[in-house]
Enzyme design. Sequence first.
Site, PDB file in Angstrom:
ATOM      1  N   SER A 255       0.843  -1.194   0.000  1.00 54.03           N
ATOM      2  CA  SER A 255       0.000   0.000   0.000  1.00 54.03           C
ATOM      3  C   SER A 255       0.870   1.232   0.000  1.00 54.03           C
ATOM      4  O   SER A 255       2.010   1.208   0.457  1.00 54.03           O
ATOM      5  CB  SER A 255      -0.863   0.016   1.257  1.00 54.03           C
ATOM      6  OG  SER A 255      -0.020   0.191   2.386  1.00 54.03           O
ATOM      7  N   LYS A 256       0.313   2.311  -0.515  1.00 56.73           N
ATOM      8  CA  LYS A 256       1.160   3.491  -0.670  1.00 56.73           C
ATOM      9  C   LYS A 256       1.461   4.160   0.655  1.00 56.73           C
ATOM     10  O   LYS A 256       2.295   5.037   0.727  1.00 56.73           O
ATOM     11  CB  LYS A 256       0.576   4.464  -1.681  1.00 56.73           C
ATOM     12  CG  LYS A 256      -0.803   4.942  -1.427  1.00 56.73           C
ATOM     13  CD  LYS A 256      -1.250   5.787  -2.628  1.00 56.73           C
ATOM     14  CE  LYS A 256      -2.753   5.790  -2.743  1.00 56.73           C
ATOM     15  NZ  LYS A 256      -3.242   6.037  -4.062  1.00 56.73           N
ATOM     16  N   ARG A 257       0.787   3.728   1.722  1.00 60.61           N
ATOM     17  CA  ARG A 257       1.169   4.281   3.017  1.00 60.61           C
ATOM     18  C   ARG A 257       2.492   3.709   3.501  1.00 60.61           C
ATOM     19  O   ARG A 257       3.185   4.305   4.312  1.00 60.61           O
ATOM     20  CB  ARG A 257       0.082   4.044   4.046  1.00 60.61           C
ATOM     21  CG  ARG A 257      -0.940   5.170   3.966  1.00 60.61           C
ATOM     22  CD  ARG A 257      -2.134   4.908   4.783  1.00 60.61           C
ATOM     23  NE  ARG A 257      -1.840   4.846   6.195  1.00 60.61           N
ATOM     24  CZ  ARG A 257      -2.771   4.532   7.088  1.00 60.61           C
ATOM     25  NH1 ARG A 257      -3.977   4.247   6.701  1.00 60.61           N
ATOM     26  NH2 ARG A 257      -2.460   4.504   8.371  1.00 60.61           N
ATOM     27  N   ASN A 259       4.815   1.963   1.177  1.00 60.23           N
ATOM     28  CA  ASN A 259       5.792   1.892   0.074  1.00 60.23           C
ATOM     29  C   ASN A 259       5.299   2.789  -1.059  1.00 60.23           C
ATOM     30  O   ASN A 259       4.107   2.869  -1.278  1.00 60.23           O
ATOM     31  CB  ASN A 259       5.840   0.473  -0.488  1.00 60.23           C
ATOM     32  CG  ASN A 259       6.822  -0.425   0.226  1.00 60.23           C
ATOM     33  OD1 ASN A 259       7.991  -0.094   0.364  1.00 60.23           O
ATOM     34  ND2 ASN A 259       6.344  -1.563   0.683  1.00 60.23           N
ATOM     35  N   ASP A 426      -3.023  13.229  -3.371  1.00 61.39           N
ATOM     36  CA  ASP A 426      -3.076  12.004  -4.162  1.00 61.39           C
ATOM     37  C   ASP A 426      -4.194  12.085  -5.202  1.00 61.39           C
ATOM     38  O   ASP A 426      -4.076  11.560  -6.301  1.00 61.39           O
ATOM     39  CB  ASP A 426      -3.318  10.821  -3.228  1.00 61.39           C
ATOM     40  CG  ASP A 426      -3.155   9.504  -3.957  1.00 61.39           C
ATOM     41  OD1 ASP A 426      -2.202   9.406  -4.750  1.00 61.39           O
ATOM     42  OD2 ASP A 426      -3.977   8.597  -3.755  1.00 61.39           O
TER      43      ASP A 426
END
Length: 526
Positions: A255-257, A259, A426
């Site tokens: 997840s972008k939190r 990586n 985002d």
Amino acid sequence: MSERPVRTRIAPSPTGDPHVGTAYMGLVNMVHARQHGGSFVLRIDDTDRTRYRHGSEEQIFEALRWLGLEWDEGPDKGGAKGPYRQSERTAIYREHTELLLERGGAYRCFCTPERLAKLRAEQQARKERTRYDNHCRELDPEESARRAAAGEPHVVRLKMPLEGSVVVEDLLRGPIELKQDNFQDQVLVKQDGFPTYHMASVIDDHLFEISHIIRAEEWISSAATHKVLFEAFGWEMPVLCHMPLLRNHDKSKISKRKNPTSILYYREAGFLPAGLLNFLALMGWGGPKNPDGSCEEIFGLDAMLEHFRLEEVSLGGPVFDLEKLRYVNGRHLRALPSDAYVEAVRGYLFAEDKLRRVCALAQPRTETLGEFLDVTSFFFGRVEHATPETRKRPLPEREPVAGLVPKGRSKEETWFALRIVQEALDRLDPWHHEALEETCRALASEEETGWKARELFMTLRVVMTGRTESPGLFETMELIGKPRGMGRLGDAMRLLGEPGKKKLKKWEKAREARRRSAAGGGAVRA
Ligand code: GLU
Ligand code: ZN
């Protein structure tokens, strides 16, 4: 196994930045097709108009091409089985809906939202799993057709088996038994007449003559629905292969939190396509085998085409480990012939367009050329507060990293403020300075961060540049670009340290309440 010509596909949805998971699936699907003299198809799953993001499709093309993952048929290339964009196939889905209703594999459901809400509430009160109760399943087909013709709103649902289980064969897992208790009669066509993912995907996989559906593990739970649907149409089911999910260090789904997940981030951060592909190839596969049984760790696409075997992929959730990626990329970078290295550096750092734009910001701020890098280094290199070295050290509570945490604020408050910024930025596309400024100003408000613009902008400046002084914040951000800008935001948040789950929950609640009261007690904003 199917004897059909090999045809594989990826089917990304244009809902955001091109995802590394799409690159992973693209690589495996392309390699499998090439190895069997088959075709690799790119389909765009864009039926969900609420999640559609303008420009996302072009970014998917750009990112896959940068990696060298070339498709044989797709929206931009055409091909015998097109169109390849689901939004252009609505007439096909409508025809097939009629066909399925005639065959008795599906039925119209006229239940009102009120009835479904009540059903749900009752099931919840009884602590049962909430699901549709098949109320309309036995409606007389003639009556159903009459009501539909009279314009009564309805959805179309798939008839799932009423008992037992459905067994789907997975290339890597063997037979998987999916039990009836977990099914419900899924919606295939929504009230607005648009198909759901299941319906559109099965129809397209059939009409595109896909022989192997190779996709991420998270779709296994849909496989029973798909199998029943293929059978209801009387179609042959493609070979199914669910690849292991890429994971964060803590084993949760990438997840972008935790990586950076945008392929474009890796391009902007100076990774090589060969490095990223090599790294992705190692997710679930050991690499080309040497005669002595050991595996080659560093290799190119050619070697993968020669040695990769889909059936050998192992299922332990591979970790998307940035340090490993850096190592693999470093090996490729150092192996470049010196001329190629010079070219790579030139293209990365001194592309004409980028250089011009950086110069426009630097010229008014320097007295000698020698100072050029002093005022612009953050456009070229990594920023100081966010190197992997510092990332490993947690930030001490009372040591604001060169202005990252404003006076009078805590690390935790700063993390929460940046979380709000992260969500808003985002969604922002394109990353233009005017839009950036407008968005960030709106976030410096009571119902959002509760921070003053001065505080928020200073923190953002440090996040983006590692400094407390820079050219205009929003022009600087525009030029740093969204992939790296979002990457730096994530780095800064990791450095600050994510608050515990309980605190996060509490904070999210408080924030909802704040927004609701700011909206005058009305509906919650999306
Ligand atoms: N549109 C789906 C996605 O975004 C495709 C899943 C599949 O491969 O069936 O991943
Ligand atoms: Zn119904």
